[in-house]
Design a protein around this motif. Structure first.
Motif, PDB file in Angstrom:
ATOM      1  N   ARG A  71       0.838  -1.182   0.000  1.00 31.84           N
ATOM      2  CA  ARG A  71       0.000   0.000   0.000  1.00 31.84           C
ATOM      3  C   ARG A  71       0.875   1.235   0.000  1.00 31.84           C
ATOM      4  N   LYS A  72       0.438   2.255  -0.681  1.00 33.34           N
ATOM      5  CA  LYS A  72       1.178   3.499  -0.711  1.00 33.34           C
ATOM      6  C   LYS A  72       0.957   4.227   0.599  1.00 33.34           C
ATOM      7  N   LYS A  73       2.044   4.829   1.071  1.00 35.62           N
ATOM      8  CA  LYS A  73       1.903   5.610   2.293  1.00 35.62           C
ATOM      9  C   LYS A  73       1.357   6.989   1.925  1.00 35.62           C
ATOM     10  N   ARG A  74       0.547   7.497   2.820  1.00 41.97           N
ATOM     11  CA  ARG A  74      -0.035   8.817   2.575  1.00 41.97           C
ATOM     12  C   ARG A  74       1.040   9.884   2.742  1.00 41.97           C
ATOM     13  N   SER A  75       0.941  10.828   1.900  1.00 46.19           N
ATOM     14  CA  SER A  75       1.870  11.939   1.962  1.00 46.19           C
ATOM     15  C   SER A  75       1.449  12.884   3.085  1.00 46.19           C
ATOM     16  N   THR A  76       2.431  13.394   3.776  1.00 44.57           N
ATOM     17  CA  THR A  76       2.126  14.333   4.851  1.00 44.57           C
ATOM     18  C   THR A  76       2.193  15.773   4.362  1.00 44.57           C
ATOM     19  N   ARG A  79      -1.768  19.656   0.559  1.00 45.53           N
ATOM     20  CA  ARG A  79      -2.085  19.939  -0.848  1.00 45.53           C
ATOM     21  C   ARG A  79      -2.479  21.395  -0.986  1.00 45.53           C
TER      22      ARG A  79
END
Length: 80
Positions: A71-76, A79
């Motif tokens: 799974r891709k880690k969420r960007s901190t 946006r």
């Protein structure tokens, strides 16, 4: 009493009986042809079903052999 003699069939009667006979023969051929085509369609459907089921089974084996995707880690980063 008047007795009717057996008469020879008229040309129209002969033509009518020939048309009826030909129509009956053509109808029998058409029914046989339709049944033969139906049998061919059912055979083809069975063949295609076997191919599809074999492909689905191979895909399931391949999917089970592959590791689960990460799974891709969420960007901190926020946006904009």
């Amino acid at each position: 009493m008047s007795e009717k003699k057996p008469t020879e069939p008229s040309p129209q009667g002969i033509a009518r009986s020939d048309r009826k006979r030909l129509a009956a023969e053509e109808g029998a051929r058409a029914l046989a042809d339709a049944e033969r085509q139906a049998i061919e369609v059912r055979k083809n459907m069975a063949r295609l079903r076997e191919v599809r089921e074999a492909k689905e089974a191979a895909d399931a084996v391949l999917k089970a052999a592959l590791p689960a995707p990460m799974r891709k880690k969420r960007s901190t980063k926020p946006r904009i």
